[in-house]
Design a protein around this motif. Structure first.
Motif, short mmCIF file in Angstrom:
data_model
loop_
_atom_site.label_atom_id
_atom_site.label_comp_id
_atom_site.label_asym_id
_atom_site.label_seq_id
_atom_site.Cartn_x
_atom_site.Cartn_y
_atom_site.Cartn_z
N SER A 147 43.00 50.91 36.11
CA SER A 147 41.54 50.92 35.94
C SER A 147 41.11 51.89 34.86
O SER A 147 40.17 51.62 34.10
CB SER A 147 40.86 51.29 37.26
N SER A 206 38.96 43.03 36.47
CA SER A 206 38.89 44.44 36.90
C SER A 206 39.69 44.63 38.20
O SER A 206 40.30 45.68 38.41
CB SER A 206 37.43 44.88 37.08
N LEU A 254 41.06 50.21 31.49
CA LEU A 254 39.89 49.34 31.31
C LEU A 254 38.65 50.17 31.06
O LEU A 254 37.85 49.89 30.16
CB LEU A 254 39.72 48.44 32.53
N ASP A 255 38.49 51.24 31.88
CA ASP A 255 37.31 52.10 31.73
C ASP A 255 37.29 52.75 30.36
O ASP A 255 36.23 52.82 29.71
CB ASP A 255 37.31 53.19 32.83
N SER A 312 30.39 46.29 31.44
CA SER A 312 31.56 45.56 31.94
C SER A 312 31.96 44.60 30.84
O SER A 312 31.21 44.43 29.87
CB SER A 312 31.23 44.79 33.22
N LYS A 349 31.98 42.88 36.40
CA LYS A 349 32.33 44.23 36.84
C LYS A 349 33.24 44.21 38.06
O LYS A 349 34.21 44.95 38.15
CB LYS A 349 31.05 45.01 37.15
#
Lengths: 314, 329
Positions: free
Chosen positions: A164, A155, A167-168, A180, A150
């Motif tokens: 970000s 990240s 990725l989220d 994660s 995480k």
């Protein structure tokens, strides 16, 4: 007439006489060479395998937990219970994805090495492909956990690039996402791909190395665009190597129990199931039955590959 | 007459190596054209420039009067018979031959029929279902030929196609290739290092050395009137007489070529000493020393063969001595 000088065997040393004996009896030489590995393979390896297979035809008494040494197919029946079937399907899907990804990633690398790399670049290629194999497997897997965690490197990278949200969004996807990357199927997949990739690249490269450049020129000469040459000439000729590589990546993924343990979700794969059934659960027959599954799958896989002509160019 | 292939000041350099150096060349449609030269002379590179596997570093290769600079191999109206034949090992003979038609989108039945036809043209019917690995060298060569011809190319390129065959087969294929070319009327460009092959098959020959064309002409011309000492020596191992000697004989200062078979024993001729003799069957080859200059001479069967170290008298017809331009040493 002078006597022809042929030295008699007795006049020379033992190693000379041994050499002469082996030279005159080639069969003996082959026997001596082949016997130790044959014994190893026959008794220790295949013997153990058959012992395992035999175990899978026994069953466990659900109350006493003791093994019932009577022939039964009940243990195999257990494999088809929903929870166990899930494990098998999940593992086969993962092995398939890893294998296909390794083909796609590995082919260009292998092609470059076989066609263009010469001298120092070729040495660099071998070094680059083999180097990961020289370091401990566990170290690599744990490094990946750090990369994928995480607060990990990946990240951080996404954050630095102001990506970000991407990725989220990915982690919100069902199945491939998760809390994660290090606890997602994507993480397991990435680590498998990284760890087994050399096993795909090297056989593919060896196969491509054997394709004479004139073969590709001939295809172009006969009117084939590069894409057609790839499909009709290069791929069929490289296929034995790719299939050899896929046997590695596929079977290694099928049997591995450490990577899914360290990186990924809590859902188990075949290797973990075998590990737990023969260990904590003490259910050797079911563990054995699970262990037979990859063997069967590989058998089917090779049969299909052969039917599709994967070995025609050998 | 239409020009099939034209080289306009074409060069192909690899770093400092001049594989092909400022070559000018025109090949007419329907011609059987041979590129002759030792290995590394640039003849194969020229062929690859026509096929499009190489691109010139300078100059332009024209195919039927169209510049070919940006045209990839798969869009050129030429087909190649490769030196190693380059048959596809995973396909059988029929699919090998039909490959070009398959790529062109010809229907299966139609292209199989065309493949059979091409195979019978090269005298190889009934082999369609075999894999190339199950064929002999001569048969593979025929399959490679059929695979190229089935596409009806305007120009057929042949890269030392007979090199891997044994002598008997090679002679047979020479005859067949020549009659095939006549029958089809296709332009053949044939690369070889074998001068007898070039002379016996080609309408015209270009002799290559060190990336340059030394001479272009019909076989008779090349043989009888070599332009340079290299051509004289490479084609038919002629005697190359140094300028000093030629000056003494003719009054003109230039190198000259004198064919070994043009020499004959002649009582009032020049005195020469026999250094070596070798029996070759139909002829005997003598190596003679004439004023410190070595000369080869072919003596037909039936003539009396002088002993080694004997002195003989030799002569030749005046026009057998061919003066050459001084181009290279």
């Amino acid at each position: 007439m002078p006597e022809v000088a042929v030295s008699s065997p007795a006049s020379r040393g033992l190693s000379d006489r041994l050499s002469d004996l082996l030279w005159s009896r080639q069969g003996l030489l082959i026997l001596l060479l082949i016997l130790p590995p044959a014994l190893w393979l026959g008794i220790i390896y295949l013997g153990a395998l058959f012992a395992l297979l035999a175990q899978s035809f026994f069953s466990i008494d659900p109350f006493s937990g003791l093994i019932n040494y009577e022939f039964t197919l009940r243990t195999y029946g257990e494999l088809f219970r929903a929870a166990n079937l899930d494990i098998i399907v999940r593992t086969v899907l993962m092995a398939g994805c890893v294998t296909i990804a390794a083909m796609i990633v590995g082919f260009p690398v292998a092609y470059y090495a076989a066609r263009y790399a010469r001298g120092k670049w070729k040495a660099l290629f071998y070094l680059g492909v083999m180097l990961p194999l020289w370091s401990s497997y566990l170290v690599k897997v744990y490094s990946w956990k750090l990369i994928l965690a995480k607060e990990g490197i990946l990240s951080w990278l996404f954050e630095t690039l102001h990506l970000s949200w991407l990725l989220d969004a990915y982690l919100l996807l069902p199945v491939v996402g998760g809390n994660s990357l290090s606890v997602s199927w994507t993480g397991t997949f990435l680590v498998f791909l990284y760890v087994w990739l050399p096993f795909m690249i090297l056989p593919t490269q060896a196969a491509l190395e054997r394709v004479p450049p004139s073969m590709l020129e001939a295809s172009g000469d006969l009117g084939a665009r590069p894409g057609q040459t790839f499909r009709h000439v290069l791929l069929p000729l490289a296929l034995p190597g790719i299939v050899a590589g896929s046997i590695f990546t596929f079977s290694l993924t099928l049997g591995d129990y450490i990577i899914p343990q360290i990186v990924g979700t809590s859902a188990r794969m075949i290797g973990q199931a075998v590990y737990q059934f023969q260990g904590t659960a003490g259910n050797i027959p079911l563990a054995a039955a699970f262990a037979v599954v990859p063997i069967l799958i590989m058998g089917v896989y090779l049969y299909i590959a052969k039917r599709m002509g994967a070995f025609n160019a050998l | 007459m239409t020009t099939a292939i034209a080289f306009r000041q074409v060069s192909r350099h690899y770093g400092t190596v001049r594989a092909v150096d400022a070559v000018d060349l025109e090949i007419a449609e329907g011609e059987f054209f041979a590129m002759l030269g030792p290995s590394g002379s640039g003849k194969t590179t020229c062929l690859r420039l026509i096929a499009g596997f190489e691109r010139p570093t300078a100059g332009e290769v024209e195919i039927f009067d169209k510049p070919s600079g940006a045209v990839p191999p798969y869009r050129r109206p030429v087909n190649t018979v490769f030196q190693d034949y380059a048959l596809f090992p995973h396909l059988n003979v029929r699919d090998n031959v039909a490959y070009g038609l398959m790529i062109a989108g010809v229907a299966r039945a139609e292209r199989h029929r065309a493949a059979e036809e091409a195979l019978s043209m090269v005298a190889l019917p009934g082999y369609a279902a075999r894999k190339p690995a199950a064929l002999s060298g001569g048969q593979r060569q025929r399959v490679a030929l059929a695979r190229a011809l089935v596409n009806k190319p305007k120009v057929l390129l042949l890269d030392e196609p007979l090199g891997a065959l044994d002598l008997k087969l090679r002679e047979q294929m020479q005859v067949e290739l020549k009659s095939l070319q006549r029958q089809l009327g296709i332009t053949f460009v044939f690369v070889t290092h074998d001068q007898s092959e070039a002379l016996s098959m080609a309408d015209r020959v270009a002799v290559f050395n060190e990336g340059q064309i030394q001479q272009i002409g019909c076989p008779q011309d090349i043989y009888d009137r070599p332009n340079t000492p290299f051509v004289a020596d490479f084609v038919g191992s002629s005697n190359v007489l140094p300028p000093e000697m030629v000056e003494r004989l003719t009054g003109k200062r230039a190198s000259a070529s004198l064919r070994p078979e043009a020499l004959r024993l002649q009582a009032d001729g020049y005195a020469a000493q026999v250094i070596e003799k070798a029996f070759l069957g139909a002829v005997t080859r003598l190596t003679l020393d004439i004023d410190g200059q070595k000369l080869a001479m072919l003596l037909p069967k039936g003539e009396e063969v002088p002993e080694k170290a004997a002195t003989v008298h030799i002569g030749w017809d005046e026009d057998a001595l061919h003066l050459m331009e001084q181009r290279d040493a």
